[in-house]
Design an enzyme around this catalytic site. Structure first.
Site, PDB file in Angstrom:
ATOM      1  N   THR A 177      88.988  39.021  87.378  1.00  0.00           N
ATOM      2  CA  THR A 177      89.536  40.121  88.168  1.00  0.00           C
ATOM      3  C   THR A 177      90.169  39.563  89.439  1.00  0.00           C
ATOM      4  OG1 THR A 177      87.371  40.431  89.211  1.00  0.00           O
ATOM      5  CG2 THR A 177      87.868  41.791  87.281  1.00  0.00           C
ATOM      6  N   TYR A 178      90.765  40.454  90.231  1.00  0.00           N
ATOM      7  CA  TYR A 178      91.508  40.028  91.420  1.00  0.00           C
ATOM      8  C   TYR A 178      90.591  39.266  92.376  1.00  0.00           C
ATOM      9  CZ  TYR A 178      95.056  40.313  95.092  1.00  0.00           C
ATOM     10  OH  TYR A 178      96.009  40.010  96.043  1.00  0.00           O
ATOM     11  N   MET A 179      91.086  38.113  92.868  1.00  0.00           N
ATOM     12  CA  MET A 179      90.222  37.194  93.621  1.00  0.00           C
ATOM     13  C   MET A 179      90.285  37.399  95.134  1.00  0.00           C
ATOM     14  SD  MET A 179      93.165  35.927  92.486  1.00  0.00           S
ATOM     15  CE  MET A 179      94.598  35.894  93.525  1.00  0.00           C
ATOM     16  N   ARG A 180      91.007  38.415  95.602  1.00  0.00           N
ATOM     17  CA  ARG A 180      91.003  38.700  97.040  1.00  0.00           C
ATOM     18  C   ARG A 180      90.281  40.025  97.260  1.00  0.00           C
ATOM     19  NH1 ARG A 180      94.018  35.011  99.603  1.00  0.00           N
ATOM     20  NH2 ARG A 180      95.620  33.909  98.390  1.00  0.00           N
TER      21      ARG A 180
ATOM     22  N   HIS B 242      89.003  46.525  95.578  1.00  0.00           N
ATOM     23  CA  HIS B 242      88.867  45.822  94.304  1.00  0.00           C
ATOM     24  C   HIS B 242      87.404  45.537  94.021  1.00  0.00           C
ATOM     25  CE1 HIS B 242      93.215  45.137  94.130  1.00  0.00           C
ATOM     26  NE2 HIS B 242      93.140  44.842  95.417  1.00  0.00           N
TER      27      HIS B 242
END
Length: 320
Positions: free
Chosen positions: A131-134, A179
């Site tokens: 999944t999005y890493m930020r 997120h």
């Protein structure tokens, strides 16, 4: 940048102004028959808390006293403690773990994570592996939690799946939680199954993220604990020596992932899990002195920041 610079300057001033202080510790190896174990001087007569042994002369005096003393077990306490897994990664904790475990700088780790997020050809076309890493969030979707629990049950058995799903909440002030936490898009896609599709660096990063997420949904580890107090009386003064340790009773999440001290040190990790203590010790049992081990120490200044610890410090001020 200005905050990071200030933190580094303030830490350097602390180091330059630090004045080391000498102190000593004393360990005694005791034995009954052939079973020996190590104890540490835990309390001196008239003192509270840890013993204050400021110099070699004081340590030598205590050593001479113990050489003429008899030792008796005063207390044996057996117990059990549980250790919970760490939550899945946020951007900050991922950067810290990548630095400590993989030796990767934050920018390199994030670049590789970006590749895993954008997609890698796993044989049937590009697939987004994480999944999005930020993210500052520890939230995990119910579907992903369910997938993880089913994989854990199939791989290690139902004993490794907690009765209730593990749901984590973010403690950082001002966290932006748009997120999910960083996690694999499919827990059943193991690092081993992707070994031929990923570069060496991609595989190391994916394995780190996969292990952290899967372990975060697993049952706690359980340890059998043993704490032994030994007293020696000399001229109406009582000196207390202590030994404590633990052994793994049920590994739980440790079969997948274990935090290092630099990474996620928590208070319940402070016991030495490798200390060996004879199981047949009983209260009132006399112990023979095998040897005494005095050791000189000096207080240490705070260390300079590494990239990982600087990221951690910035996070404490709400800076991502």
């Amino acid at each position: 940048q200005s905050v990071a610079l200030r933190l580094i300057v303030e830490r350097e001033r602390e180091i330059l102004g630090f004045n080391p202080q000498e102190y000593w510790s004393i360990h005694a190896q005791l034995a009954k028959a052939l079973a020996a174990f190590n104890t540490e001087l835990a309390r001196l007569p008239g003192q509270r808390g840890k013993p204050n042994i400021p110099d070699e002369a004081t340590a030598t005096g205590l050593i001479d006293t113990f050489k003429r003393s008899e030792f008796t077990v005063s207390s044996v306490k057996k117990g059990e403690r549980a250790k919970s897994p760490a939550p899945p990664f946020t951007t900050s904790t991922f950067q810290q773990a990548a630095n400590n475990r993989l030796g990767m700088g934050a920018s390199r780790a994030m670049s590789i994570a970006q590749q895993l997020y954008e997609g890698v050809d796993v044989g049937s076309g590009p697939v987004g592996l994480i999944t999005y890493m930020r993210t500052d969030s520890l939230n995990v979707s119910p579907i992903a939690r369910g997938d993880a629990r089913r994989y854990i049950s199939g791989r290690w058995g139902d004993d490794y799946v907690p009765a209730k799903e593990r749901v984590y909440s973010t403690r950082s002030k001002g966290a932006q939680e748009a997120h999910e936490a960083i996690r694999p898009t499919d827990p059943s896609r193991t690092p081993d199954s992707l070994r031929r599709n990923l570069s060496a660096e991609q595989l190391r990063v994916y394995q780190l993220i996969w292990q952290r997420f899967v372990s975060s949904q697993m049952e706690s580890a359980v340890f059998d604990t043993l704490s032994v107090d030994v007293v020696t009386e000399k001229v109406a003064h009582v000196y207390l020596l202590r030994a404590s340790g633990s052994t793994v009773k049920f590994p739980g999440f440790l079969v997948v992932y274990e935090e290092t001290q630099d990474e996620d040190f928590r208070a319940d990790d402070s016991e030495n899990e490798n200390t060996r203590i004879p199981a047949n010790l009983t209260e009132g049992q006399a112990q023979a002195l095998v040897r005494l081990l005095p050791e000189q120490h000096f207080t240490q200044p705070p260390p300079r920041y590494t990239e990982a610890t600087l990221v951690q410090a910035l996070e404490e001020f709400g800076i991502g």
